[in-house]
Design an enzyme around this catalytic site. Structure first.
Site, short mmCIF file in Angstrom:
data_model
loop_
_atom_site.label_atom_id
_atom_site.label_comp_id
_atom_site.label_asym_id
_atom_site.label_seq_id
_atom_site.Cartn_x
_atom_site.Cartn_y
_atom_site.Cartn_z
N ASP A 1 -4.50 -9.90 12.38
CA ASP A 1 -4.69 -8.49 12.77
C ASP A 1 -3.73 -8.24 13.94
O ASP A 1 -4.00 -8.62 15.08
CB ASP A 1 -6.14 -8.25 13.20
CG ASP A 1 -6.39 -6.75 13.43
OD1 ASP A 1 -7.48 -6.27 13.07
OD2 ASP A 1 -5.47 -6.09 13.95
N ASN B 1 0.86 -1.18 0.00
CA ASN B 1 0.00 0.00 0.00
C ASN B 1 0.90 1.23 0.00
O ASN B 1 2.12 1.12 -0.10
CB ASN B 1 -0.93 -0.04 1.23
CG ASN B 1 -0.14 -0.14 2.52
OD1 ASN B 1 0.67 0.72 2.82
ND2 ASN B 1 -0.34 -1.24 3.26
N PHE C 1 -4.39 3.40 14.66
CA PHE C 1 -4.72 4.41 13.66
C PHE C 1 -5.84 3.84 12.79
O PHE C 1 -5.94 2.61 12.64
CB PHE C 1 -3.50 4.71 12.77
CG PHE C 1 -2.58 5.77 13.30
CD1 PHE C 1 -1.73 5.51 14.37
CD2 PHE C 1 -2.56 7.04 12.73
CE1 PHE C 1 -0.88 6.49 14.85
CE2 PHE C 1 -1.70 8.03 13.20
CZ PHE C 1 -0.86 7.76 14.26
O1 PMT Z 1 3.12 5.98 6.74
P1 PMT Z 1 2.68 7.32 6.22
O2 PMT Z 1 2.95 7.50 4.79
O3 PMT Z 1 3.18 8.45 7.07
O4 PMT Z 1 1.06 7.35 6.33
C1 PMT Z 1 0.51 7.34 7.64
C2 PMT Z 1 -0.68 6.35 7.69
C3 PMT Z 1 -1.77 6.88 6.80
C4 PMT Z 1 -0.23 4.98 7.25
C5 PMT Z 1 -1.15 6.30 9.16
O5 PMT Z 1 -1.55 7.59 9.58
C6 PMT Z 1 -2.29 5.34 9.31
O6 PMT Z 1 -3.44 5.67 9.12
N1 PMT Z 1 -1.94 4.09 9.67
C7 PMT Z 1 -2.92 3.01 9.79
C8 PMT Z 1 -3.19 2.50 8.42
C9 PMT Z 1 -4.11 1.29 8.49
O7 PMT Z 1 -3.79 0.19 8.18
O8 PMT Z 1 -5.31 1.66 9.02
P2 PMT Z 1 -6.50 0.52 9.17
O9 PMT Z 1 -7.72 1.28 9.47
O10 PMT Z 1 -6.50 -0.40 8.00
O11 PMT Z 1 -6.00 -0.32 10.45
C10 PMT Z 1 -6.51 0.00 11.72
C11 PMT Z 1 -5.48 -0.34 12.78
O12 PMT Z 1 -5.25 -1.75 12.79
C12 PMT Z 1 -4.13 0.30 12.55
O13 PMT Z 1 -3.59 0.64 13.82
C13 PMT Z 1 -3.30 -0.80 11.92
O14 PMT Z 1 -1.91 -0.67 12.23
C14 PMT Z 1 -3.87 -2.03 12.57
N2 PMT Z 1 -3.82 -3.24 11.76
C15 PMT Z 1 -4.56 -3.34 10.63
C16 PMT Z 1 -4.54 -4.52 9.91
C17 PMT Z 1 -3.76 -5.60 10.38
N3 PMT Z 1 -3.74 -6.76 9.72
N4 PMT Z 1 -3.04 -5.48 11.52
C18 PMT Z 1 -3.06 -4.31 12.21
O15 PMT Z 1 -2.39 -4.19 13.22
#
Ligand code: PMT
Length: 410
Positions: A310, A213, A328
């Site tokens: 996750d 991504n 996030f």
């Molecule tokens: O890295 P940059 O270019 O500075 O951009 C910053 C960012 C946009 C990446 C950052 O601000 C951000 O939003 N990070 C989270 C991105 C993400 O995967 O969001 P999500 O809504 O899909 O995931 C929710 C949370 O679960 C996040 O804390 C993620 O780290 C976590 N997650 C998600 C999927 C997974 N399989 N394992 C996880 O731990």
């Protein structure tokens, strides 16, 4: 000599043990002195095979100690007085053998006796072959020392004197000094460990292609820098990014979501605050082709995908759950609604919502966030990722302190 440095007038025992990185200890000794510290070097016998005591004597202006049973030295400042004299003990380089001695509480040589007798802050910069570093015995010894609040600095990964490439090379002197400063400056997170995930993950399709991504890692790396400035021990677990490791940060580089989960689980026990800033791929190809896939219709239409673990949800569910777990949420519509659902579904304490629609945020230097807790949502103004990271870490360290004082989450 710098009169205003954090080290001015500090009395430092610099322990030097027998590894090729001894030559870098000369630079550490010189830099400590330049920053105003009064440095006494204590060498193990093995270290004297790499660098002579005379070199350190010339660099520090103090007698170099290397024997526990030296009548002349004991007649001067004996080892107990020396232990009482010290404001800080730094062992750099610190071999696997010395780590084992210190973890066991040996007093078989001057350095281990001082370590046992002194009650000042202690730090070590490991230096060893990558296999010795990975050995469960070494990791268990390090864990024992961490639980006794020893500041671990590094190691780095890279080319080693033995020709191997891997984790175990002593951190550079500048990184060691920066890490010491953040610890001894006693910020609100001093003595606490913060783990941050950052960047994307790569999910291989075949030897040439992978799913990923747009995350650059900038947000997570900015948070790591802010956490070091507040005095934390920082573990930064990142997917492939094109960013330098921030000074004083222990960087663990991973590729896939499963690698990230393993790296997180391996040290979660020591973590007080977990922040998931990584854009972890939720899916991966069910099978990874051993050869580059040809552009046949079936290959292109048959890319079966399965769900990845996750990571943050497993952190939240873990028996070793950190006191604060912060995620996030990267959303493109109904930002707060979707973020709040993730806050609940993943069992988090806070979630930071950001609108990544129209190509914003990813790889940008600025960001705009909402800080969503179970009770309310704070709308933060647009700002640089560095500035937002600084404010966020201040905010989370206050919350962590509240939990510690109220005993709600110990
Ligand atoms: O890295 P940059 O270019 O500075 O951009 C910053 C960012 C946009 C990446 C950052 O601000 C951000 O939003 N990070 C989270 C991105 C993400 O995967 O969001 P999500 O809504 O899909 O995931 C929710 C949370 O679960 C996040 O804390 C993620 O780290 C976590 N997650 C998600 C999927 C997974 N399989 N394992 C996880 O731990």
């Amino acid at each position: 000599m710098s009169q205003h440095s954090w080290l001015n007038q500090k009395r430092v025992i610099l322990g030097v043990t027998g590894g090729i990185a001894c030559y870098k200890a000369c630079e550490i000794a010189r830099e400590l002195g330049r920053l105003g510290a009064d440095v006494t070097v204590v060498m193990t016998k093995a270290a004297t095979a790499f660098v002579t005591p005379l070199t350190f004597q010339a660099l520090t202006g103090n007698t170099v100690r290397h024997s526990l049973l030296d009548p002349k030295s004991e007649a001067g400042m004996g080892h107990i007085e020396l232990a009482r004299w010290a404001d800080l003990i730094l062992v750099a380089p610190c071999t696997a053998n010395t780590i084992a001695h210190l973890a066991r509480g040996d007093a078989t040589d001057l350095l281990s006796a001082l370590w046992l007798a002194a009650d000042c802050p202690k730090a070590l910069a490991p230096a060893m072959n990558q296999n010795m570093w990975a050995n469960p015995a070494t990791q268990a010894n390090l864990e024992t020392l961490r639980e006794r609040h020893t500041l671990m600095i590094g190691p780095d990964s890279g080319l080693q004197a033995c020709g191997d490439v891997g984790l175990g090379r002593m951190s550079e002197p500048s990184i060691i000094l920066a890490a010491l400063e953040s610890q001894l400056q006693a910020g609100p997170l001093a003595g606490l460990t913060v783990m941050i995930t950052a960047g994307p993950t790569h999910e291989p399709i075949d030897p040439v292609r992978y799913l990923t991504n747009r995350s650059s890692g900038k947000m997570g790396f900015a948070i790591a820098r802010a956490a070091v400035r507040l005095g934390a021990r920082v573990l930064l677990v990142s997917g492939p990014v094109d960013l330098d490791t921030p000074d004083g940060v222990i960087h663990i580089a991973v590729e896939t979501a499963r690698d990230m989960l393993e790296a997180v689980k391996s040290t979660l026990k020591t973590v007080d605050l977990f922040i998931g800033a990584a854009a972890v791929c939720d899916i991966r190809p069910e099978t990874v082709a051993t050869h580059k896939l040809k552009k046949t219709t079936s290959n292109l239409s048959m890319l079966a995908l399965i769900e990845n673990p996750d990571v943050i949800h497993q952190v939240a569910l873990s028996e070793e759950r950190p006191r604060l777990v912060v995620g996030f949420a990267a959303e493109t519509e109904m930002i707060e609604t979707h973020a709040r659902r993730k806050l609940e579904d993943k069992g988090l304490d806070f979630i930071i919502a950001n609108d990544v629609s129209n190509g914003q945020i990813f790889n940008a230097d600025d960001t705009k966030i909402q800080l969503v807790s179970h009770s309310h949502t704070e709308e933060w103004p647009q700002g640089s990722k560095e500035a937002i990271a600084e404010q966020l870490m201040q905010r989370l360290s206050e919350s962590l302190l509240e939990r510690t004082e109220n005993g709600t989450k110990i």
